[in-house]
Design a protein around this motif. Structure first.
Motif, PDB file in Angstrom:
ATOM      1  N   VAL A 174     -11.368  -9.603  83.324  1.00  0.00           N
ATOM      2  CA  VAL A 174     -10.497 -10.362  84.230  1.00  0.00           C
ATOM      3  C   VAL A 174     -10.538  -9.814  85.652  1.00  0.00           C
ATOM      4  O   VAL A 174     -10.142 -10.510  86.594  1.00  0.00           O
ATOM      5  N   LEU A 175     -11.008  -8.579  85.825  1.00  0.00           N
ATOM      6  CA  LEU A 175     -11.185  -8.045  87.184  1.00  0.00           C
ATOM      7  C   LEU A 175     -12.571  -8.361  87.715  1.00  0.00           C
ATOM      8  O   LEU A 175     -13.026  -7.740  88.673  1.00  0.00           O
ATOM      9  N   ASP A 176     -13.231  -9.346  87.120  1.00  0.00           N
ATOM     10  CA  ASP A 176     -14.592  -9.752  87.473  1.00  0.00           C
ATOM     11  C   ASP A 176     -14.628 -11.274  87.675  1.00  0.00           C
ATOM     12  O   ASP A 176     -15.117 -12.012  86.821  1.00  0.00           O
ATOM     13  N   PRO A 177     -14.088 -11.781  88.788  1.00  0.00           N
ATOM     14  CA  PRO A 177     -14.049 -13.234  89.003  1.00  0.00           C
ATOM     15  C   PRO A 177     -15.427 -13.893  89.005  1.00  0.00           C
ATOM     16  O   PRO A 177     -15.547 -15.074  88.668  1.00  0.00           O
ATOM     17  N   MET A 178     -16.480 -13.148  89.348  1.00  0.00           N
ATOM     18  CA  MET A 178     -17.792 -13.776  89.484  1.00  0.00           C
ATOM     19  C   MET A 178     -18.329 -14.307  88.161  1.00  0.00           C
ATOM     20  O   MET A 178     -19.160 -15.228  88.152  1.00  0.00           O
ATOM     21  N   HIS A 179     -17.866 -13.788  87.041  1.00  0.00           N
ATOM     22  CA  HIS A 179     -18.397 -14.283  85.769  1.00  0.00           C
ATOM     23  C   HIS A 179     -18.014 -15.745  85.533  1.00  0.00           C
ATOM     24  O   HIS A 179     -18.667 -16.440  84.765  1.00  0.00           O
ATOM     25  N   GLY A 180     -16.962 -16.222  86.221  1.00  0.00           N
ATOM     26  CA  GLY A 180     -16.564 -17.618  86.064  1.00  0.00           C
ATOM     27  C   GLY A 180     -17.635 -18.601  86.489  1.00  0.00           C
ATOM     28  O   GLY A 180     -17.788 -19.673  85.892  1.00  0.00           O
ATOM     29  N   ALA A 181     -18.393 -18.233  87.526  1.00  0.00           N
ATOM     30  CA  ALA A 181     -19.427 -19.131  88.043  1.00  0.00           C
ATOM     31  C   ALA A 181     -20.660 -19.185  87.149  1.00  0.00           C
ATOM     32  O   ALA A 181     -21.525 -20.046  87.331  1.00  0.00           O
ATOM     33  N   TYR A 201     -22.820  -3.293  91.017  1.00  0.00           N
ATOM     34  CA  TYR A 201     -23.055  -3.647  92.417  1.00  0.00           C
ATOM     35  C   TYR A 201     -21.768  -4.197  93.028  1.00  0.00           C
ATOM     36  O   TYR A 201     -20.684  -4.051  92.449  1.00  0.00           O
ATOM     37  N   GLN A 202     -21.868  -4.813  94.221  1.00  0.00           N
ATOM     38  CA  GLN A 202     -20.680  -5.114  95.010  1.00  0.00           C
ATOM     39  C   GLN A 202     -19.677  -5.989  94.280  1.00  0.00           C
ATOM     40  O   GLN A 202     -18.466  -5.843  94.466  1.00  0.00           O
ATOM     41  N   HIS A 203     -20.139  -6.878  93.414  1.00  0.00           N
ATOM     42  CA  HIS A 203     -19.233  -7.736  92.659  1.00  0.00           C
ATOM     43  C   HIS A 203     -18.362  -6.955  91.680  1.00  0.00           C
ATOM     44  O   HIS A 203     -17.389  -7.495  91.151  1.00  0.00           O
TER      45      HIS A 203
END
Length: 369
Positions: free
Chosen positions: A198-205, A342-344
């Motif tokens: 849940v602290l990784d919003p990028m996985h949604g895309a 990395y940055q994400h």
């Protein structure tokens, strides 16, 4: 949707007092009978926090419900006044599980020798030897419990001296203008994997690209951490209101995440779709996962939202949740031990540092006992 709360002042929770423990006996974490180091605390769950335990509906009148939380066995039962009580699932006599005993209204009776323990953990009767020294002693751990937002919450103390902080629901759940639906699941994966996710919003895309609510937006982004007085935001700097674009990690009496995902017009009238999420360790490799799906709506729009959620949207939300579960359960138990971040992953790295620091601090407290 009705919220009922059992005030912690009515049932503050108790643990066996120092006077009830043999002199010179080592003190450990509540519910644990060995020295815990930072690694074990991190894997089984940090203490001195409120955690959701199970949905309230699981604890019916007269029910005796056994659960494992933070790698400790517990018994939940509803007393004669309707209040949920939570005891360590060990009789103070010979440590037999109280959960296989008998519900006696305001107390439970152990099946092994009949010892009766009330909701505060006090031994009220020893039928086999009336008047023995065990009677009247608080000899079983009893936790502070609150029922709210369809769930049973309990404060998990580190030591018998831990102070129980005020119970406070996340803002979305405490706001009467917000309508919500609760959700409960158990996943075969460490609780820390849920927090990483849940602290990784990028996985949604990517993972949720084909979902009903996360099909839009770019598949590349830059992120930043923004501090708050209760935690931090982890957010995209170049996109807002399109996909899973931000999450706030909140540390109050309990740890939780708060986020929003835009709804398409097909989801009916009302505001954006919000999620409050929490995870409670069951043991090192299993987690209880709690979500509340929310929307700020009123009047007829509230009625439409609630109808549409049960009729069509809930099933779609389960599909998204299952996508997360399948990936997290497939991860190796040590998947977070050798990575190339990395940055994400700034949010992931931040939450890990916070929890590792807490685990070290709590381990040091235990070592000093």
């Amino acid at each position: 949707m009705t919220m009922t709360t059992s005030a912690t002042t009515e049932h503050p929770g108790t643990v066996p007092t120092p006077a009830s423990r043999p002199l010179g006996k080592k003190k450990y974490a509540v519910g644990v009978r060995h020295q815990m180091d930072a690694a074990e605390l991190a894997s089984t769950g940090l203490r001195d926090r409120w955690y959701p335990i199970i949905p309230s509906r699981f604890v019916g009148t007269g029910a005796m419900v056994k659960v494992k939380r933070l790698n400790v066995d517990w018994l939940l039962f509803r007393d004669a006044l309707g209040r949920v009580r939570m005891l360590e699932d060990r009789c103070p006599h010979r440590s037999a599980p109280l959960s296989v005993g008998q519900h006696l209204g305001d107390r439970v009776a152990c099946k092994y020798h009949g010892v009766q323990v009330d909701g505060s953990g006090k031994v009220v009767s020893v039928p086999g030897m009336p008047g023995c020294a065990l009677e009247g002693k608080t000899a079983t751990v009893s936790l502070a419990v609150v029922e709210a937002a369809d769930m049973v919450f309990a404060f998990m103390p580190l030591t018998e001296d831990s102070e129980v902080p005020e119970f406070k629901l996340p803002d979305r759940l405490a706001d009467p203008e917000v309508s919500w639906f609760s959700n409960y699941a158990e996943w075969k994966g460490p609780w820390r994997f849920y927090m990483d996710n849940v602290l990784d919003p990028m996985h949604g895309a990517f993972l949720h690209r084909e979902s009903h609510s996360m099909s839009g937006g770019d598949t590349s982004a830059r992120f930043r951490i923004r501090e708050t007085d209760r935690g931090f935001f982890f957010e995209k700097t170049d996109q807002r209101g399109v996909n899973f674009d931000w999450v706030e990690f909140c540390r109050e009496g309990m740890d939780y995440v708060d986020l929003e995902i835009p709804y398409a017009e097909s989801a009916g009238p009302g505001g954006v779709f919000g999620i409050v999420g929490m995870s409670t360790p069951i043991d090192q490799q299993t987690s209880a996962v709690f979500h509340w799906r929310t929307r700020r709506v009123s009047g007829w729009e509230r009625d439409v939202w609630r109808f549409m959620y049960k009729a069509t949207l809930e099933e779609k939300h389960w599909v998204v949740l299952e996508q997360d579960r399948e990936v997290l359960e497939a991860l190796a138990a040590d998947a977070d031990r050798e990575e190339n971040l990395y940055q994400h992953d700034l949010g992931v790295a931040r939450i890990r540092r916070i929890y590792q620091a807490d685990a070290r601090e709590q381990a040091a407290k235990l070592e000093a006992l």
